[in-house]
Design an enzyme around this catalytic site. Structure first.
Site, short mmCIF file in Angstrom:
data_model
loop_
_atom_site.label_atom_id
_atom_site.label_comp_id
_atom_site.label_asym_id
_atom_site.label_seq_id
_atom_site.Cartn_x
_atom_site.Cartn_y
_atom_site.Cartn_z
N GLY A 131 0.82 -1.20 0.00
CA GLY A 131 0.00 0.00 0.00
C GLY A 131 0.86 1.25 0.00
O GLY A 131 2.09 1.19 0.05
N PHE A 132 0.21 2.39 -0.01
CA PHE A 132 0.91 3.67 -0.15
C PHE A 132 1.89 3.93 1.00
O PHE A 132 3.11 4.00 0.81
CB PHE A 132 -0.14 4.77 -0.25
CG PHE A 132 0.39 6.17 -0.32
CD1 PHE A 132 1.60 6.45 -0.93
CD2 PHE A 132 -0.34 7.22 0.23
CE1 PHE A 132 2.08 7.76 -1.00
CE2 PHE A 132 0.13 8.51 0.17
CZ PHE A 132 1.34 8.79 -0.44
N ILE A 133 1.39 4.02 2.22
CA ILE A 133 2.26 4.29 3.36
C ILE A 133 3.14 3.09 3.66
O ILE A 133 4.33 3.22 3.95
CB ILE A 133 1.44 4.69 4.59
CG1 ILE A 133 0.62 5.96 4.31
CG2 ILE A 133 2.35 4.92 5.80
CD1 ILE A 133 -0.36 6.33 5.42
N TYR A 152 -16.16 3.93 7.70
CA TYR A 152 -14.70 3.76 7.71
C TYR A 152 -14.11 4.30 9.01
O TYR A 152 -13.34 3.61 9.70
CB TYR A 152 -14.09 4.48 6.51
CG TYR A 152 -12.61 4.76 6.66
CD1 TYR A 152 -11.68 3.73 6.68
CD2 TYR A 152 -12.15 6.07 6.80
CE1 TYR A 152 -10.32 3.99 6.82
CE2 TYR A 152 -10.79 6.34 6.94
CZ TYR A 152 -9.89 5.30 6.96
OH TYR A 152 -8.55 5.55 7.11
N LYS A 204 -12.11 2.41 12.27
CA LYS A 204 -10.77 2.77 12.73
C LYS A 204 -10.78 3.19 14.20
O LYS A 204 -9.86 2.86 14.96
CB LYS A 204 -10.19 3.88 11.86
CG LYS A 204 -10.02 3.51 10.40
CD LYS A 204 -9.20 2.24 10.20
CE LYS A 204 -7.73 2.47 10.32
NZ LYS A 204 -6.93 1.26 9.98
#
Length: 324
Positions: free
Chosen positions: A11-13, A153, A157
């Site tokens: 993924g991105f991070i 979402y 979290k």
């Protein structure tokens, strides 16, 4: 040589963090399901870059798969575990809420159980600025009440934060949660505003400007996010009120209006955008603004990249990657 298990490594991070840890001499086990929430080819390119290091090993599986994380953590015995995997996206959670239950709730439960069975020196988990929800007091501080999430979402979290706190308390697991604020930069997700804007502007199509431009975000460059995580990784703070659990904002601390953000993008893309002003999207908030005092005081960390520099680096990558 220390070993880190990074979930969401393609993924991105997760990609940027894994790359950084490898450069620092870590062995990295990357765990990723390579789902098709966005173009899998981008994830495959990130993964291919990581696999160029002999200190990186990839595991392709799902967080919610029964027993997978339990067996993996037991076999690898990582020193550190950074949990960045999960189903992202505010808007997608309206259409596909079940995927958030599977990945973010069941998947994180599986991970916590795995760490309970095979302890690590420090468990770090990604949360989000969306956890602050309908809060209007700015800047957002970790001590603020955060019980009014505006999207499913964000609700999942925030649930992860509560779950992690309970495991830290019950099983003495050193745990840190990060509330990330609007991350952008090279290799960024195609569903994020800066990617959508780049695609539309360079393709000669209008961009949607939500809430008629009356929005601002605490845009945070990905290298600053990674540096914040790196500072915290190897030195968890002492227990707070008897529990080895902390929550930190990782943000720039300088919100930028949406229209100003678009102006900076236009400058670096070299094109003036055609703008279509529309209303607020369901689940969205008007403003985010990180109070970063806690991580500054505890770790001497502060984001260093301004928007002009960060967008310049992103656009350079975007043109190169997509050959525009």
């Amino acid at each position: 040589m220390p070993k880190a298990l990074v979930t969401g490594s393609a993924g991105f991070i997760g990609y940027h963090l894994s790359k950084h840890l490898l450069a620092e001499g870590f062995d990295v086990v990357g765990f990723d399901a390579m789902t098709d929430y966005y173009d899998v080819r981008l994830k495959e390119r990130r993964l291919a870059n990581l696999l160029q290091s002999g200190s990186f090993r990839a595991v392709n599986d799902r967080l919610e798969a029964d027993g997978v994380l339990m067996d993996l953590v037991a076999a690898e015995k990582p020193d550190f575990l950074v949990h960045l995997a999960g189903q992202a996206g505010v808007r997608y959670s309206i259409d596909e809420p079940r995927s958030y239950v599977d990945s973010n709730i069941i998947g994180t439960f599986n991970l916590l159980e795995a760490v309970r069975a095979t302890p690590v020196k420090h468990l770090l988990l990604a949360s989000t600025s969306s956890a602050y929800g309908a809060n209007t007091q700015m800047p957002y501080a970790e001590t603020d009440k955060a019980d009014t999430q505006m999207s499913f979402y964000a609700a999942t979290k925030k649930s992860n934060e509560v779950m992690a706190h309970s495991y830290a308390h019950l099983y003495d697991i050193p745990t840190t949660m990060f509330r990330f604020f609007t991350v952008y930069g090279p290799w960024g997700r195609p569903d994020m505003a800066y990617s959508l804007f780049s695609d539309a502007i360079l393709g000669g199509r209008p961009i949607k400007v939500f809430n008629h431009g009356e929005m601002s975000r605490d845009f945070t460059y990905v290298d600053d996010i990674v540096e914040g995580v790196r500072r915290v990784l190897v030195t968890p703070r002492p227990p707070q009120l008897g529990v080895p659990n902390r929550v930190y904002n990782i943000g720039n601390g300088r919100p930028v209006s949406l229209l100003n953000f678009i102006e900076v993008m236009e400058k670096h893309l070299g094109v003036i955008a055609e703008k279509k002003y529309v209303g607020m999207q369901p689940g969205d908030v008007e403003k985010t603004f990180a109070d970063t005092t806690a991580v500054e005081e505890d770790y001497g960390y502060r984001a260093a990249t301004d928007l002009d520099e960060g967008i310049g680096a992103y656009v350079k990558w975007y043109r190169g990657y997509y050959k525009i």
